[in-house]
Design a protein around this motif. Structure first.
Motif, PDB file in Angstrom:
ATOM      1  N   MET A   1       0.850  -1.189   0.000  1.00 42.55           N
ATOM      2  CA  MET A   1       0.000   0.000   0.000  1.00 42.55           C
ATOM      3  C   MET A   1       0.885   1.237   0.000  1.00 42.55           C
ATOM      4  SD  MET A   1      -2.935   1.079   2.698  1.00 42.55           S
ATOM      5  CE  MET A   1      -1.970   2.001   3.843  1.00 42.55           C
ATOM      6  N   GLU A   4       1.086   7.232   1.230  1.00 39.36           N
ATOM      7  CA  GLU A   4       0.162   8.362   1.172  1.00 39.36           C
ATOM      8  C   GLU A   4      -0.924   8.044   0.152  1.00 39.36           C
ATOM      9  OE1 GLU A   4       0.302  11.029   3.178  1.00 39.36           O
ATOM     10  OE2 GLU A   4       2.036  10.088   4.108  1.00 39.36           O
ATOM     11  N   ILE A   7      -7.636   9.863   1.908  1.00 41.54           N
ATOM     12  CA  ILE A   7      -8.205   9.356   3.162  1.00 41.54           C
ATOM     13  C   ILE A   7      -9.699   9.606   3.117  1.00 41.54           C
ATOM     14  CG2 ILE A   7      -8.286   9.601   5.672  1.00 41.54           C
ATOM     15  CD1 ILE A   7      -5.399  10.697   5.500  1.00 41.54           C
ATOM     16  N   ARG A  32      -5.189   2.342  -2.780  1.00 38.60           N
ATOM     17  CA  ARG A  32      -4.831   3.748  -2.597  1.00 38.60           C
ATOM     18  C   ARG A  32      -5.535   4.373  -1.397  1.00 38.60           C
ATOM     19  NH1 ARG A  32      -6.845   7.038  -6.440  1.00 38.60           N
ATOM     20  NH2 ARG A  32      -5.550   8.692  -5.623  1.00 38.60           N
ATOM     21  N   ARG A  34      -7.180   5.110   2.147  1.00 38.00           N
ATOM     22  CA  ARG A  34      -7.075   4.780   3.560  1.00 38.00           C
ATOM     23  C   ARG A  34      -8.345   5.293   4.226  1.00 38.00           C
ATOM     24  NH1 ARG A  34      -2.095   7.625   5.472  1.00 38.00           N
ATOM     25  NH2 ARG A  34      -2.729   9.126   3.909  1.00 38.00           N
ATOM     26  N   ALA A 130      -3.886  -2.210   8.001  1.00 42.64           N
ATOM     27  CA  ALA A 130      -2.942  -1.164   7.585  1.00 42.64           C
ATOM     28  C   ALA A 130      -3.612  -0.036   6.801  1.00 42.64           C
ATOM     29  CB  ALA A 130      -1.827  -1.772   6.737  1.00 42.64           C
ATOM     30  N   ARG A 131      -4.788  -0.292   6.254  1.00 43.45           N
ATOM     31  CA  ARG A 131      -5.485   0.743   5.481  1.00 43.45           C
ATOM     32  C   ARG A 131      -6.329   1.653   6.349  1.00 43.45           C
ATOM     33  NH1 ARG A 131      -7.970  -1.577   0.070  1.00 43.45           N
ATOM     34  NH2 ARG A 131      -8.105   0.648  -0.321  1.00 43.45           N
ATOM     35  N   PHE A 132      -6.448   1.327   7.632  1.00 42.87           N
ATOM     36  CA  PHE A 132      -7.261   2.115   8.544  1.00 42.87           C
ATOM     37  C   PHE A 132      -6.375   2.939   9.463  1.00 42.87           C
ATOM     38  CE2 PHE A 132     -10.221  -0.841   6.935  1.00 42.87           C
ATOM     39  CZ  PHE A 132     -11.480  -0.276   7.078  1.00 42.87           C
ATOM     40  N   ILE A 133      -6.728   4.188   9.610  1.00 45.35           N
ATOM     41  CA  ILE A 133      -6.003   5.098  10.487  1.00 45.35           C
ATOM     42  C   ILE A 133      -6.760   5.123  11.799  1.00 45.35           C
ATOM     43  CG2 ILE A 133      -5.199   7.461  10.801  1.00 45.35           C
ATOM     44  CD1 ILE A 133      -5.371   7.703   7.689  1.00 45.35           C
TER      45      ILE A 133
END
Length: 134
Positions: A1, A4, A7, A32, A34, A130-133
């Protein structure tokens, strides 16, 4: 991923919003996007930075660099990013933005009543974490 990328700030307890995130994940082959639930510190911060009330958000938010989109324009940006036949979504821009946004806001105001609400935020699988903040 990529480290940047855009989001998407979404309502993590909204069933419809969580399904939208799943829809994006299935189609975003380059991974791409997130995701940040609006209930998280990052989500709240992004909403505030872009003039949305984090305690009563009526829109999702897509942020990429210094640019941000809300309402129907955010939906069209996401759909168009999938490429292929999804680029046809851009044709919806012939509908006046005020009309598109009115329809979007009606859906947003009624999302819990029409689609339901979870007791807790969406919890991603370990593969998607990993795609979630936050």
């Amino acid at each position: 991923m990529p480290p940047e990328g855009p989001i998407l700030v979404f309502d993590g307890v909204c069933v419809l919003c969580s399904r939208w995130v799943g829809f994006i994940i299935e189609r975003d082959r380059a991974a791409r996007f997130r995701f940040a639930p609006m209930q998280s510190q990052t989500g709240r911060s992004l909403l505030l930075r872009h003039g949305l009330d984090p305690d009563d958000p009526l829109s999702l938010l897509v942020v990429e660099g210094d640019d941000a989109w809300t309402d129907s324009e955010a939906i069209l940006r996401v759909a168009g990013s999938f490429g292929g036949a999804w680029r046809i979504a851009a044709l919806a821009r012939v509908i006046p933005r005020s009309w598109r946004n009115r329809a979007y806001r009606t859906l947003a105001r009624n999302r819990y009543r029409w689609f339901g609400r979870r007791e807790t935020c969406l919890v991603p699988t370990p593969e998607l974490r990993a795609r979630f903040i936050e």
